[in-house]
Structure formats: structure tokens, C-alpha cells
Design a protein around this motif. Structure first.
Motif, mmCIF file in Angstrom:
data_model
loop_
_atom_site.group_PDB
_atom_site.id
_atom_site.type_symbol
_atom_site.label_atom_id
_atom_site.label_comp_id
_atom_site.label_asym_id
_atom_site.label_seq_id
_atom_site.Cartn_x
_atom_site.Cartn_y
_atom_site.Cartn_z
ATOM 1 N N ARG A 20 0.850 -1.193 0.000
ATOM 2 C CA ARG A 20 0.000 0.000 0.000
ATOM 3 C C ARG A 20 0.885 1.242 0.000
ATOM 4 N N ARG A 21 0.732 2.036 -1.030
ATOM 5 C CA ARG A 21 1.598 3.198 -1.193
ATOM 6 C C ARG A 21 1.031 4.413 -0.465
ATOM 7 N N ALA A 22 1.916 5.232 0.040
ATOM 8 C CA ALA A 22 1.495 6.477 0.687
ATOM 9 C C ALA A 22 0.779 7.364 -0.321
ATOM 10 N N GLY A 23 -0.344 7.949 0.080
ATOM 11 C CA GLY A 23 -1.100 8.828 -0.800
ATOM 12 C C GLY A 23 -1.995 8.117 -1.787
ATOM 13 N N GLU A 24 -2.143 6.806 -1.643
ATOM 14 C CA GLU A 24 -2.957 6.043 -2.581
ATOM 15 C C GLU A 24 -4.442 6.411 -2.457
ATOM 16 N N ASP A 25 -4.868 6.747 -1.250
ATOM 17 C CA ASP A 25 -6.271 7.063 -0.993
ATOM 18 C C ASP A 25 -6.540 8.550 -1.209
ATOM 19 N N VAL A 26 -5.807 9.372 -0.530
ATOM 20 C CA VAL A 26 -5.946 10.832 -0.653
ATOM 21 C C VAL A 26 -4.552 11.411 -0.851
ATOM 22 N N GLN A 27 -4.393 12.183 -1.920
ATOM 23 C CA GLN A 27 -3.095 12.753 -2.225
ATOM 24 C C GLN A 27 -3.023 14.209 -1.784
ATOM 25 N N ALA A 49 -7.575 9.488 9.134
ATOM 26 C CA ALA A 49 -6.549 8.948 8.248
ATOM 27 C C ALA A 49 -5.595 10.025 7.749
ATOM 28 N N VAL A 50 -6.085 11.275 7.661
ATOM 29 C CA VAL A 50 -5.204 12.357 7.206
ATOM 30 C C VAL A 50 -4.671 13.174 8.381
ATOM 31 N N GLY A 51 -4.924 12.682 9.595
ATOM 32 C CA GLY A 51 -4.327 13.303 10.771
ATOM 33 C C GLY A 51 -5.001 14.570 11.256
ATOM 34 N N ARG A 52 -6.295 14.728 10.967
ATOM 35 C CA ARG A 52 -7.013 15.910 11.426
ATOM 36 C C ARG A 52 -7.832 15.568 12.660
ATOM 37 N N ALA A 53 -7.469 16.163 13.785
ATOM 38 C CA ALA A 53 -8.207 15.921 15.027
ATOM 39 C C ALA A 53 -9.455 16.782 15.125
ATOM 40 N N LYS A 54 -9.454 17.949 14.465
ATOM 41 C CA LYS A 54 -10.572 18.870 14.573
ATOM 42 C C LYS A 54 -10.858 19.497 13.212
ATOM 43 N N VAL A 55 -12.139 19.773 12.968
ATOM 44 C CA VAL A 55 -12.553 20.552 11.803
ATOM 45 C C VAL A 55 -13.655 21.512 12.253
#
Length: 293
Positions: A20-27, A49-55
Motif C-alpha cells: 500500500r503506497r502512501a497517498g494512494e487514498d488521498v493525495q 486517516a489524514v491526521g485531522r483531530a478537529k474541523v
């Protein structure tokens, strides 16, 4: 385990296969979650998965539901002669909750001006939207208008729709809170809420399209409508399995106080103002009322 083993390879393995390559899901540069999306389980997982704790999110708008009427009793009491159960505060609270609001069901408030004004004024301080059922039309409507007019301008008018043409609207209190005065007849109250209040709740939540889905359907039975008013009539939306065509069956009588047919309906048939009759077989526009499982 130190023992000898023999392996037979039946097909080749490509270089980097099953990696599984880095950025395969969301680049980098992709939008993970779009503005206006509802944050569900998949969106929460993607944010993690993209490391966002808050939005930043739109909070649920706070909606207060008030029922006005000296003839009303709560459902834990037995109505006497000239009394009826308070249907509206329960039905409208459920409708607001389904629309995505944080709901406060205030319940029954007498039409006595001072008491009504105190209750509504208090709700304006903790609500983004206030709905007063039974606050439009007749002597009670006049009393409600007089009681609340000190809190801001209220326009009492007739809207070119049926059911529920008699309505009032104002922006009350220091924060100019949108306040709807809607009919006391339960079916009218729910239709007015669906047509006018629900889209405001959805817009306040940041929904990209605050309106329900509208589809074309072939009418299975003839209907009549009031001249000069847009009709929102109860119907059952069906699908013809043979050709995929939408069909709609009108339901029930037209009485503004009749709820049983609305409980069976999954759509509202939209009849333009200029039409008074629509024949069976004609095409109509219907608003689909999605039912939750």
C-alpha cells in the motif's frame, strides 16, 4: 522452525505487489471532506486517516417549539369538553429533530399576553429559530401578535399556499431571531413547517441543498386544488417496476386537521397556483419525504 520445506510457485509476483503506497487514498492537494458534508462515520475515519483531530462544523441550530391555545391539554391528561390534545408541540419537535435541529419542546402556553411574551422572550435568548404553533389566524392569532409585537416586527399575512395560508413571521429580540407563527391545525402546521421552516434549519446547518428532492410522477387519481394558491397535497409515491416510471396516489381528505393520511404519505404533490384540477394520468411534481428506517 528449522525444518526443510518445499514450496511450489504457480505464478509470478510483481514487484511491490500487495504494497500500500502512501497517498494512494488521498493525495496532497485533494479535498478529503467538503464543506457542507455531513460528518458521519466514514468522514470521521477519513479525517483520522489524514491526521485531522478537529474541523470547523456548523452546530445544530437550536429550535424552540411553543404551542398556544387555552383549549390544549398535554397527552398525560384526559381532554374535557372543548379541549384537545397538544399535537403540534410533539409533531413539530419531531420534524425539527429530523431536520437536524437541537430541539426544545416548550409545550403548551396559554394565550394570556404577559405569560406568552415572557415565555417567547426567554426562548429568544437560547434559540436560533422559534416556532409558535396556533399563533396565526382568528382571535388567538390577534392575541399572539399583540403579545409579541413589542419584541420586534411581526408580519401577519396570507401566503399563496394551501394548506396553511394564514401565517406570521418576524425577527424578534436583540438578536433578530427568526420566529414563525403557524396555524394550529396539525396538518397545516406540519406542511408549513416542511415548506418554510425545514429549509431554514437545513441551511443553518450548512447543507449545500437545503430542499427535499423533487421528482416528476404520473398521477393515478384526479385531484382538485384551491385557485390562486400553490397546493401541497398528501400522496404516496410509487415506482412502476416495468419501466421505472414514478407514480403518485393522492391520499386522504383535504381537511387541515386530518393527520392520518399525512402519516401514510411519503410525498407532497405540488400543484401550481393556476391549476384547480389535475386529471389522472397527468404529470405532476412531487416533493419526496424521505422516511428514516
Amino acid at each position: 522452525d528449522g525444518h526443510q520445506a518445499k514450496v511450489t510457485v504457480h505464478r509470478s509476483v510483481p514487484s511491490a505487489g500487495y504494497v500500500r503506497r502512501a497517498g494512494e487514498d488521498v493525495q496532497i492537494g485533494d479535498v478529503a471532506v467538503r464543506r457542507g458534508d455531513t460528518i458521519g462515520s466514514a468522514q470521521v475515519g477519513l479525517l483520522a486517516a489524514v491526521g485531522r483531530a478537529k474541523v470547523l462544523v456548523y452546530p445544530r441550530p437550536r429550535v424552540s417549539i411553543v404551542s398556544v391555545g387555552d383549549e390544549l391539554v398535554d397527552i398525560d391528561r384526559t381532554p374535557s369538553v372543548g379541549q384537545v390534545y397538544d399535537v403540534n408541540s410533539y409533531a413539530l419537535a419531531a420534524a425539527a429533530r429530523d431536520a437536524g435541529a437541537e430541539v426544545s419542546r416548550v409545550g403548551i402556553v396559554a394565550s394570556e399576553p404577559k405569560r406568552l411574551r415572557e415565555v417567547v422572550e426567554g426562548r429568544l435568548l437560547m434559540s436560533e429559530i422559534v416556532v409558535v404553533a396556533g399563533g396565526a389566524g382568528g382571535a388567538t392569532g390577534d392575541e399572539v401578535h399583540a403579545a409579541l409585537s413589542d419584541l420586534g416586527r411581526i408580519d401577519m399575512t396570507r401566503v399563496a399556499m394551501h394548506p396553511g395560508s394564514v401565517q406570521g413571521f418576524g425577527r424578534l429580540g436583540p438578536d433578530s431571531v427568526p420566529t414563525f407563527l403557524i396555524p394550529g391545525n396539525p396538518m397545516s402546521a406540519l406542511v408549513v413547517f416542511e415548506v418554510l421552516v425545514r429549509p431554514l434549519i437545513r441551511a443553518a446547518r450548512g447543507t449545500r441543498n437545503p430542499h427535499r428532492r423533487i421528482v416528476g410522477a404520473r398521477l393515478l387519481s384526479p385531484i382538485t386544488s384551491t385557485e390562486g394558491r400553490r397546493g401541497f397535497l398528501r400522496g404516496q409515491l410509487l415506482r412502476d417496476e416495468a419501466n421505472g416510471e414514478y407514480l403518485v396516489q393522492p391520499l386522504g381528505q383535504s381537511g387541515a386537521h386530518l393527520l392520518a393520511s399525512l402519516a401514510e404519505a411519503n410525498c407532497l404533490i405540488n400543484v401550481p397556483e393556476e391549476l384547480t384540477e389535475v386529471a389522472a394520468g397527468d404529470q405532476v411534481q412531487v416533493t419526496f419525504l424521505a422516511q428514516r428506517a
